[in-house]
Write a protein that holds these residues in place. Structure first.
Motif, PDB file in Angstrom:
ATOM      1  N   GLU A   1      21.390   7.100  58.106  1.00  0.00           N
ATOM      2  CA  GLU A   1      22.803   6.920  57.762  1.00  0.00           C
ATOM      3  C   GLU A   1      22.984   7.466  56.355  1.00  0.00           C
ATOM      4  OE1 GLU A   1      23.439   2.755  58.175  1.00  0.00           O
ATOM      5  OE2 GLU A   1      23.265   2.775  60.355  1.00  0.00           O
TER       6      GLU A   1
ATOM      7  N   ALA B   1      28.116   9.635  58.135  1.00  0.00           N
ATOM      8  CA  ALA B   1      27.509  10.368  59.239  1.00  0.00           C
ATOM      9  C   ALA B   1      26.153   9.765  59.575  1.00  0.00           C
ATOM     10  CB  ALA B   1      27.358  11.840  58.875  1.00  0.00           C
TER      11      ALA B   1
ATOM     12  N   HIS C   1      22.501  10.645  61.490  1.00  0.00           N
ATOM     13  CA  HIS C   1      21.654  11.721  61.980  1.00  0.00           C
ATOM     14  C   HIS C   1      20.453  11.099  62.697  1.00  0.00           C
ATOM     15  CE1 HIS C   1      23.881  14.381  59.195  1.00  0.00           C
ATOM     16  NE2 HIS C   1      23.817  13.336  58.384  1.00  0.00           N
TER      17      HIS C   1
END
Length: 277
Positions: free
Chosen positions: A17, A2, A4
């Motif tokens: 990351e 994911a 952010h």
């Protein structure tokens, strides 16, 4: 994995990351990008220093693994074979740590949310070993009634080249006036003196808070007036201790980190050149 992203109040762009495993089952190293440049995290910088507690934990797990092999009559009498046997049974200390992490259902963020009076994402699925941590953070929440201004937010420093994610910036009115930083740590057992008094948090945690505070200042968040470490152990006990905020201490740690990285890069380059000769 994911990704952010955030823009801080001072206009700094930060991308994180998280390094979690993707659909291919593979994970990558966590990474921060500050205004487009890759920088080390605060925890990476402070993690370079010795951690006596981890050394003891690794020794303890290794002995326990050997005792398990011996009980089954499978412990070889020389070191390489014993290490292989431990690995085959998943008893090496690093394997045990990874398996505990893989079995965990409550994340650090869940515990932090619970400490702030919010509902964790999967409370009912908590493993028995995790319920002590839940009791501890619940007791802290009742005792101190924290009021978060920001939680699990990203800070970064283009000036000095680092980034991080503090747990909590807000108020603990029963502890101190003003806005401060709180860092949550979980541990099997909080180190204590013979008198029963909890020992201070590791220097690493104090340096970490120094970096977080420095990041808050440059990122445009409220300047922390105090800082504390909340440690919760598996038994459900918690200890809340104030710690100093040292920007200069963290920046010295950052300088050591950068020197070590530079020396390692130089050594690697020299080895490559020697191999070509």
């Amino acid at each position: 994995m994911a990704v952010h992203e955030t823009v801080t109040p001072s206009g700094i762009s930060i991308t994180f990351e998280d390094g979690e495993k993707g659909e291919d089952g593979k994970g990558k190293r966590r990474a921060y990008w500050v205004n487009g440049e890759k920088h080390p995290s605060i925890t990476t910088i402070t993690g370079q220093f010795e951690k006596p507690g981890l050394t003891w934990a690794a020794e303890k797990l290794t002995v326990e693994g050997c005792l398990n092999l011996a009980a089954d009559g499978e412990l070889p009498n020389f070191t390489p074979a014993a290490l292989s046997a431990l690995k085959a049974r998943g008893l090496r200390f690093d394997q045990v740590w990874r398996s505990k992490a893989d079995r965990g259902t409550l994340s650090h963020g869940d515990l932090l949310a619970f400490a702030l009076g919010e509902e964790p994402s999967d409370l009912d699925a908590a493993l028995p070993a995790e319920r002590g941590f839940l009791r501890g953070v619940a007791a802290f929440q009742v005792d101190h009634e924290p009021v978060a201004v920001h939680s699990e937010f990203m800070v970064g420093s283009p000036t000095f080249g680092f980034a991080g994610r503090p747990d909590f910036l807000g108020e603990l009115p029963k502890l101190r006036e003003g806005v401060g930083l709180l860092e949550l740590k979980t541990t099997e057992e909080i180190p204590r003196y013979a008198s029963g008094l909890a020992k201070p948090p590791y220097t690493e945690a104090i340096l970490q808070i120094g970096g977080q505070s420095k990041g808050c200042v440059e990122s445009g968040y409220p300047v922390p007036e105090w800082a504390a470490v909340l440690r919760v152990e598996a038994s459900g006990e918690y200890v809340l201790q104030e710690v100093p905020i040292s920007h200069s201490g963290f920046l010295r740690a950052l300088a050591v980190y950068n020197v070590n990285r530079e020396l390692a890069a130089q050594a690697k380059a020299m080895v490559k050149e020697a191999a070509k000769a």
